[in-house]
Design a protein around this motif. Structure first.
Motif, PDB file in Angstrom:
ATOM      1  N   GLU A  36     -15.449   3.859  -4.961  1.00 19.22           N
ATOM      2  CA  GLU A  36     -16.222   2.705  -4.495  1.00 19.22           C
ATOM      3  C   GLU A  36     -16.321   2.684  -2.967  1.00 19.22           C
ATOM      4  OE1 GLU A  36     -17.956   0.056  -6.193  1.00 19.22           O
ATOM      5  OE2 GLU A  36     -17.852   1.757  -7.580  1.00 19.22           O
ATOM      6  N   LEU A  37     -15.228   2.952  -2.305  1.00 15.73           N
ATOM      7  CA  LEU A  37     -15.213   2.981  -0.846  1.00 15.73           C
ATOM      8  C   LEU A  37     -16.122   4.094  -0.320  1.00 15.73           C
ATOM      9  CD1 LEU A  37     -13.871   1.421   1.445  1.00 15.73           C
ATOM     10  CD2 LEU A  37     -11.956   3.014   1.314  1.00 15.73           C
ATOM     11  N   HIS A  79     -18.680   5.374  -1.912  1.00 15.85           N
ATOM     12  CA  HIS A  79     -20.052   4.986  -2.238  1.00 15.85           C
ATOM     13  C   HIS A  79     -20.573   3.968  -1.216  1.00 15.85           C
ATOM     14  CE1 HIS A  79     -23.584   4.099  -4.632  1.00 15.85           C
ATOM     15  NE2 HIS A  79     -23.276   2.819  -4.581  1.00 15.85           N
ATOM     16  N   LYS A  80     -19.766   2.959  -0.910  1.00 19.40           N
ATOM     17  CA  LYS A  80     -20.181   1.913   0.043  1.00 19.40           C
ATOM     18  C   LYS A  80     -20.480   2.483   1.422  1.00 19.40           C
ATOM     19  CE  LYS A  80     -17.664  -1.966  -1.947  1.00 19.40           C
ATOM     20  NZ  LYS A  80     -16.529  -2.885  -1.787  1.00 19.40           N
ATOM     21  N   THR A  81     -19.737   3.514   1.807  1.00 20.55           N
ATOM     22  CA  THR A  81     -19.916   4.092   3.138  1.00 20.55           C
ATOM     23  C   THR A  81     -20.872   5.281   3.129  1.00 20.55           C
ATOM     24  OG1 THR A  81     -17.974   5.525   2.878  1.00 20.55           O
ATOM     25  CG2 THR A  81     -17.626   3.356   3.910  1.00 20.55           C
ATOM     26  N   GLN A  82     -21.436   5.578   1.969  1.00 22.86           N
ATOM     27  CA  GLN A  82     -22.364   6.701   1.793  1.00 22.86           C
ATOM     28  C   GLN A  82     -21.751   8.018   2.284  1.00 22.86           C
ATOM     29  OE1 GLN A  82     -25.932   5.273   3.752  1.00 22.86           O
ATOM     30  NE2 GLN A  82     -26.548   4.146   1.926  1.00 22.86           N
ATOM     31  N   TYR A 112     -14.644   7.520   7.576  1.00 19.85           N
ATOM     32  CA  TYR A 112     -14.565   6.065   7.404  1.00 19.85           C
ATOM     33  C   TYR A 112     -14.321   5.383   8.752  1.00 19.85           C
ATOM     34  CZ  TYR A 112     -12.833   1.608   5.521  1.00 19.85           C
ATOM     35  OH  TYR A 112     -12.629   0.295   5.226  1.00 19.85           O
ATOM     36  N   ASN A 123     -14.650   1.261  10.965  1.00 22.20           N
ATOM     37  CA  ASN A 123     -13.739   0.566  10.042  1.00 22.20           C
ATOM     38  C   ASN A 123     -12.302   0.709  10.486  1.00 22.20           C
ATOM     39  OD1 ASN A 123     -15.723  -0.313   8.074  1.00 22.20           O
ATOM     40  ND2 ASN A 123     -15.986   1.851   7.673  1.00 22.20           N
TER      41      ASN A 123
END
Length: 131
Positions: free
Chosen positions: A59-60, A62-65, A126, A131
């Motif tokens: 998920e992380l 995916h969110k950050t592409q 990331y 972040n």
């Protein structure tokens, strides 16, 4: 008692690091346990927790592409398949300490390699996003 986790495995992403620490705590139990019921319960916890951890990482990413998210997903899927096979081997003969030691070492080796190379590479990506 030797601990399998150490600070060199930290990625700097607290949620991921905390989950990694929990995985290694369970590995410590496997490494030092001789009670087959405790080992079975720990392996079952580990199986469920790995899925949760892998889902959170996915998920992380995916969110950050994250450009290598698909590669990570394949590695995680391959690990789950290998873990299932190792668990089947243990379940077939719970009395063999060498089987448990081999499984524990295989899991620890895979996790260390994955964290040190692939998760740390993701962590750099990331963090580069602010972040």
């Amino acid at each position: 008692m030797m601990k399998l986790w150490n600070e060199s495995l930290e990625t700097g992403i607290p949620v991921i690091d905390n989950q990694h620490k929990e995985l290694f705590r369970k590995l410590d139990i496997l490494f030092y346990s001789t009670d087959s019921d405790r080992v079975s319960k720990t392996l079952e916890f580990f199986r469920k927790y790995v899925k949760k951890h892998f889902y959170n990482e996915q998920e992380l990413q995916h969110k950050t592409q994250y450009p290598k998210a698909d590669l990570h997903k394949k590695m995680r899927t391959d690990f789950i398949v290998a873990f299932r096979e190792m668990k089947k081997e243990y379940d077939a003969d719970r009395t063999q300490l060498p089987v448990l030691l081999r499984i524990t070492r295989a899991i620890a080796g895979w996790l260390r390699e994955h964290i040190m190379v692939h998760d740390k590479e993701f962590a750099l990506y990331y963090k580069s996003l602010g972040n």
